[in-house]
Each structure stands twice: as structure tokens, then as C-alpha cells.
Design a protein around this motif. Structure first.
Motif, PDB file in Angstrom:
ATOM      1  N   GLN A  71       0.965  -1.192   0.086  1.00 19.74           N
ATOM      2  CA  GLN A  71       0.036  -0.049   0.136  1.00 19.74           C
ATOM      3  C   GLN A  71       0.697   1.240  -0.013  1.00 19.74           C
ATOM      4  OE1 GLN A  71      -0.230  -1.896   3.100  1.00 19.74           O
ATOM      5  NE2 GLN A  71      -1.184  -3.596   1.959  1.00 19.74           N
ATOM      6  N   GLY A  72       0.578   2.010  -0.906  1.00 20.73           N
ATOM      7  CA  GLY A  72       1.454   3.442  -0.981  1.00 20.73           C
ATOM      8  C   GLY A  72       0.840   4.631  -0.231  1.00 20.73           C
ATOM      9  N   GLN A  73       1.725   5.202   0.506  1.00 23.05           N
ATOM     10  CA  GLN A  73       1.483   6.570   1.509  1.00 23.05           C
ATOM     11  C   GLN A  73       2.306   7.563   1.007  1.00 23.05           C
ATOM     12  OE1 GLN A  73      -0.728   7.185   3.988  1.00 23.05           O
ATOM     13  NE2 GLN A  73      -0.091   8.753   3.477  1.00 23.05           N
ATOM     14  N   ASP A  74       1.965   8.713   0.447  1.00 21.13           N
ATOM     15  CA  ASP A  74       2.531   9.869   0.200  1.00 21.13           C
ATOM     16  C   ASP A  74       2.945  10.791   1.456  1.00 21.13           C
ATOM     17  OD1 ASP A  74       3.650  12.238  -0.583  1.00 21.13           O
ATOM     18  OD2 ASP A  74       2.212  12.617  -2.708  1.00 21.13           O
ATOM     19  N   CYS A 108       6.128   4.058   1.849  1.00 22.18           N
ATOM     20  CA  CYS A 108       6.069   5.547   2.098  1.00 22.18           C
ATOM     21  C   CYS A 108       7.135   5.973   0.901  1.00 22.18           C
ATOM     22  CB  CYS A 108       6.636   5.721   3.526  1.00 22.18           C
ATOM     23  SG  CYS A 108       5.744   4.859   4.814  1.00 22.18           S
ATOM     24  N   HIS A 109       6.512   7.418   0.510  1.00 23.09           N
ATOM     25  CA  HIS A 109       7.441   7.820  -0.412  1.00 23.09           C
ATOM     26  C   HIS A 109       7.235   9.191  -0.515  1.00 23.09           C
ATOM     27  CE1 HIS A 109       3.493   8.234  -2.872  1.00 23.09           C
ATOM     28  NE2 HIS A 109       3.409   7.004  -2.700  1.00 23.09           N
ATOM     29  N   ASP A 110       8.125   9.858  -1.186  1.00 18.17           N
ATOM     30  CA  ASP A 110       8.157  11.434  -1.391  1.00 18.17           C
ATOM     31  C   ASP A 110       8.840  11.777  -2.415  1.00 18.17           C
ATOM     32  OD1 ASP A 110       7.950  14.192  -0.893  1.00 18.17           O
ATOM     33  OD2 ASP A 110      10.185  14.163   0.058  1.00 18.17           O
ATOM     34  N   LEU A 111       8.383  11.999  -3.640  1.00 12.64           N
ATOM     35  CA  LEU A 111       8.974  12.195  -5.039  1.00 12.64           C
ATOM     36  C   LEU A 111       9.008  13.447  -5.284  1.00 12.64           C
ATOM     37  CD1 LEU A 111       7.071   9.338  -6.923  1.00 12.64           C
ATOM     38  CD2 LEU A 111       9.148   9.242  -5.549  1.00 12.64           C
TER      39      LEU A 111
END
Length: 234
Positions: free
Chosen positions: A11-14, A38-41
Motif C-alpha cells: 500500500q502506498g503512502q505519500d 512510504c514515498h516522497d517524490l
């Protein structure tokens, strides 16, 4: 940005600007399910972290760090031009065409090698654009765009990293560590060369079953456990 697509059970979480490693550790400590991405692009850097729930002691579970490294190499290899070379440092660094472009970090709680962790997080950070226009001042540091990977989009790379990492987790679960060792040994940087790690100097001769670094000097041979490169909970 179009919603990211991950394999089932992920599951993705920005994190919207917050450090994904810190964010993932906080979520893991609060009891979130494994598989959280968890991501921060940003325009200049890709940051992401994966949450794991190990079922084996940390000494064995730490194989997730090289598995995530293999997953990244496979992912970029599938998206980048064929002449792009991706190698991995034992301690988590990622090299593109010989220059360091980022790396992987591993956090676990509790950090005892003999205990099964309540949770573990592996974080990825990759430079997409160089931090400075004066790249000649840091010839050993690079970025994705600097190596001819301008067509590789961060969302696609993140999705591919998770997919390829899952493939290698499955192989490890089914076949044990041998396939991981074989793949990783062809990607590791500095094998057979003199190196310094944790105040010890010697020749990097390879790794043991649990990916501990085998460091040979004139006096003796030492093994540095991979759990020694754990990052403290941020």
C-alpha cells in the motif's frame, strides 16, 4: 501525479515532504501492516521506504537490505538505457556508472541480531538531479539525469523497485539465500579490493551466509555482521 500502482499486499503512502524513513518507522512502531510503501517524490530526489514484519531473527532478516538493492538494480536496469551500470556497496550505497547516486538504509526494532524484530524498514534515497551544477567538484557523486537516464521517471522507478524487490523476496522465501547471494555477488562494488569499514582495514573477500562482510588483513580475517550497519530509529 497519477496514483502509483503496487503489487497486492503493498500500500502506498505519500508523505508529502516528510522523510519517508522517519514516517515509515513511526507507522511501523504504531503497528501498521507490512507492505506499506512510504514515498516522497521530488523533482531532484526519490525517497521511499518499505515496511517489513520479519518472522526470523534480525541476523537472518537483514537479508532484506541486499534484496532491496537487487530489486533496485533490476528495476533501473529494466528502465534505463542498456549501457547504464548499476552496482551496490555492501553498506547500502548505490552506484551508477561508478558514481554514488544514493543508497539504502535499514532500521529495525529491537535491533538485537538474535531477536525477531517487531518491525523493520528499508529506506531508499536516489538523486535524480545533481545537488550542484559544479559536478566536476564531486566526480565520485552522480545523479540519474547525469548518467543519461533522463527518460526514467521517478514514479515508474519506484513502482518497479517494489515489484522487483517482491520477486526476490519470493525467491528467498522459496529457495533460501543462495540465489540472492549469487545475484548480489555479481553486483557488489569493491569485491577483492582494499577497503575500510568500521575502523577495520583489509581486503573485501566476500560475505558469509548472513551477508556479513569478510575482511582479510595480514594479521587475520574478520567478519563484520550486516546488522552493524543498522541505522538508528530516526
Amino acid at each position: 501525479m497519477t496514483a502509483l500502482s503496487f503489487p497486492p499486499l503493498f500500500q502506498g503512502q505519500d508523505t508529502r515532504g516528510e522523510d519517508p524513513l522517519r514516517f515509515a518507522c513511526a507507522r511501523a512502531a504504531s503497528g501498521c501492516d507490512a507492505g506499506l510503501v512510504c514515498h516522497d517524490l521530488r523533482a531532484d530526489v526519490l525517497r521511499a521506504s518499505l515496511v517489513f514484519a520479519p518472522e526470523v531473527p534480525l541476523q537472518k532478516a537483514a537479508i532484506m537490505l541486499p534484496i532491496c538493492g537487487i530489486g533496485f538494480q533490476n528495476a533501473l536496469g529494466a528502465l534505463a538505457p542498456p549501457e547504464i551500470a548499476v552496482h551496490l556497496d555492501w553498506a547500502g550505497g548505490i552506484r551508477i556508472n561508478g558514481g554514488t547516486a544514493g543508497g539504502l538504509k535499514m532500521v529495525a526494532s529491537p535491533p538485537s541480531p538474535d531477536q525477531i524484530p517487531d518491525w523493520m524498514v528499508v529506506g531508499l534515497e536516489l538523486a535524480l538531479w545533481p545537488a550542484s551544477a559544479e559536478t566536476g567538484n564531486t566526480p565520485d557523486v552522480t545523479a540519474l539525469i547525469s548518467e543519461g537516464c533522463g527518460d526514467v521517471e521517478a514514479p515508474a522507478l519506484l513502482e518497479a523497485w517494489v515489484r522487483h524487490t517482491l520477486v526476490w523476496i519470493s525467491r528467498w522465501s522459496e529457495d533460501g539465500p543462495r540465489p540472492v547471494h549469487t545475484e548480489w555477488s555479481g553486483l557488489v562494488h569493491g569485491l577483492g579490493e582494499a577497503t575500510q569499514m568500521h575502523g577495520l582495514t583489509g581486503v573485501f573477500k566476500g560475505v558469509d551466509e548472513d551477508f556479513g562482510m569478510i575482511l582479510q588483513s595480514d594479521d587475520d580475517t574478520r567478519i563484520i555482521p550486516i546488522t552493524d550497519i543498522l541505522t538508528e530509529v530516526p
